[in-house]
Design a protein around this motif. Structure first.
Motif, PDB file in Angstrom:
ATOM      1  N   SER B  30       0.847  -1.194   0.000  1.00  0.00           N
ATOM      2  CA  SER B  30       0.000   0.000   0.000  1.00  0.00           C
ATOM      3  C   SER B  30       0.883   1.244   0.000  1.00  0.00           C
ATOM      4  N   VAL B  31       0.391   2.283  -0.624  1.00  0.00           N
ATOM      5  CA  VAL B  31       1.195   3.490  -0.795  1.00  0.00           C
ATOM      6  C   VAL B  31       0.428   4.727  -0.372  1.00  0.00           C
ATOM      7  N   TYR B  32       1.186   5.742  -0.088  1.00  0.00           N
ATOM      8  CA  TYR B  32       0.659   7.090   0.035  1.00  0.00           C
ATOM      9  C   TYR B  32       1.163   7.866  -1.177  1.00  0.00           C
ATOM     10  N   LEU B  33       0.336   8.727  -1.731  1.00  0.00           N
ATOM     11  CA  LEU B  33       0.674   9.425  -2.973  1.00  0.00           C
ATOM     12  C   LEU B  33       0.612  10.929  -2.778  1.00  0.00           C
ATOM     13  N   PHE B  34       1.507  11.624  -3.428  1.00  0.00           N
ATOM     14  CA  PHE B  34       1.662  13.061  -3.245  1.00  0.00           C
ATOM     15  C   PHE B  34       1.912  13.741  -4.592  1.00  0.00           C
ATOM     16  N   TRP B  35       1.482  14.988  -4.678  1.00  0.00           N
ATOM     17  CA  TRP B  35       1.919  15.887  -5.735  1.00  0.00           C
ATOM     18  C   TRP B  35       2.550  17.113  -5.082  1.00  0.00           C
ATOM     19  N   TYR B  36       3.765  17.435  -5.563  1.00  0.00           N
ATOM     20  CA  TYR B  36       4.467  18.630  -5.116  1.00  0.00           C
ATOM     21  C   TYR B  36       4.654  19.568  -6.307  1.00  0.00           C
ATOM     22  N   VAL B  37       4.725  20.876  -6.001  1.00  0.00           N
ATOM     23  CA  VAL B  37       5.020  21.866  -7.029  1.00  0.00           C
ATOM     24  C   VAL B  37       6.308  22.586  -6.651  1.00  0.00           C
ATOM     25  N   GLN B  38       7.109  22.891  -7.664  1.00  0.00           N
ATOM     26  CA  GLN B  38       8.349  23.637  -7.450  1.00  0.00           C
ATOM     27  C   GLN B  38       8.368  24.831  -8.382  1.00  0.00           C
ATOM     28  N   LYS B  49      -2.350  15.287  -1.224  1.00  0.00           N
ATOM     29  CA  LYS B  49      -1.889  13.941  -0.901  1.00  0.00           C
ATOM     30  C   LYS B  49      -3.079  12.992  -0.784  1.00  0.00           C
ATOM     31  N   TYR B  50      -2.811  11.733  -1.117  1.00  0.00           N
ATOM     32  CA  TYR B  50      -3.791  10.671  -0.904  1.00  0.00           C
ATOM     33  C   TYR B  50      -3.213   9.707   0.120  1.00  0.00           C
ATOM     34  N   GLY B  59      -6.692  19.747  -3.522  1.00  0.00           N
ATOM     35  CA  GLY B  59      -5.530  20.386  -2.934  1.00  0.00           C
ATOM     36  C   GLY B  59      -5.600  21.901  -3.027  1.00  0.00           C
ATOM     37  N   ILE B  60      -4.434  22.518  -2.901  1.00  0.00           N
ATOM     38  CA  ILE B  60      -4.387  23.963  -2.946  1.00  0.00           C
ATOM     39  C   ILE B  60      -4.409  24.452  -4.393  1.00  0.00           C
TER      40      ILE B  60
END
Lengths: 115, 115
Positions: B30-38, B49-50, B59-60
């Motif tokens: 099982s995983v946790y998932l994220f999106w980041y912006v730079q 995040k999920y 999200g924002i």
């Protein structure tokens, strides 16, 4: 409040020299991570600290890389005998607790250039 | 071992158009998932995040993502982009079993919003 800070913001060094990169995590954050961002390899995990536990060094690319965290706060990443392939942006992140559910807050990074 | 694939290195789009940035992952646990912006010359900022529960995550900045377990995807969407959304976007995964929270990142997608 203050975020994660890193110093220096830029570092130019000659091949073969040693460098130290510093990370000040958010006050009270117990988990601290180092990542490297390079053109060829993208974003890679390097090392992780949690409280007084032994660090997870599984991402360090060679024995020229080491890191320590003093007093559970400030961390220093040291690269010995730098090589041109070490040129990258080194990012530090901290989170309030360990584990995948806790948000990591990233610093602005240190851009290392090895000439 | 886990891995993350971002299918598009660059996505050009006109202002006010919708956008989708694609992300696929592989993991046997099982995983946790994220999106980041730079944003340019800045550190990473968490977009969303999920962790569990509803597969549609908001999200924002008007971004949302949908977790699809059968397709092992976590695509990021925004119905109407702004010039200020121009940045690099990273999909990342951490595994619940490791409990360290270390992130495995995709190669990144550069979103270029044109007027």
């Amino acid at each position: 409040g203050a975020g994660v800070s890193q110093s220096p913001s830029n570092k130019v060094t000659e091949k073969g020299k040693d460098v130290e990169l510093r990370c000040d995590p958010i006050s009270g954050h117990t988990a601290l991570y180092w990542y490297r961002q390079s053109l060829g390899q993208g974003l890679e995990f390097l090392i992780y600290f949690q409280g007084n536990s032994a660090p997870d060094k599984s991402g360090l690319p060679s024995d020229r890389f080491s890191a320590e965290r003093t007093g559970g706060s400030v961390s220093t990443l040291t690269i010995q005998r730098t090589q041109q392939e070490d040129s990258a942006v080194y990012l530090c992140a901290s989170s309030s607790q360990t584990g995948g559910t806790y948000e990591q807050y990233f610093g602005p990074g240190t851009r290392l250039t090895v000439t | 071992a886990q891995s993350v694939t971002q299918l598009d290195s660059q996505v050009p789009v006109f202002e006010e158009a919708p956008v989708e940035l694609r992300c696929n992952y592989s993991s046997s646990v099982s995983v946790y998932l994220f999106w980041y912006v730079q944003y340019p010359n800045q550190g990473l900022q968490l977009l969303l995040k999920y962790l569990s529960g509803s597969t549609l995550v908001k999200g924002i900045n008007g971004f949302e993502a949908e977790f699809n377990k059968s397709q092992t995807s976590f695509h990021l969407r925004k119905p109407s982009v702004h010039i200020s959304d121009t940045a690099e976007y990273f999909c990342a995964v951490s595994t619940g079993s490791s409990n360290t929270g270390k992130l495995i990142f995709g190669q990144g997608t550069t979103l270029q919003v044109k007027p």
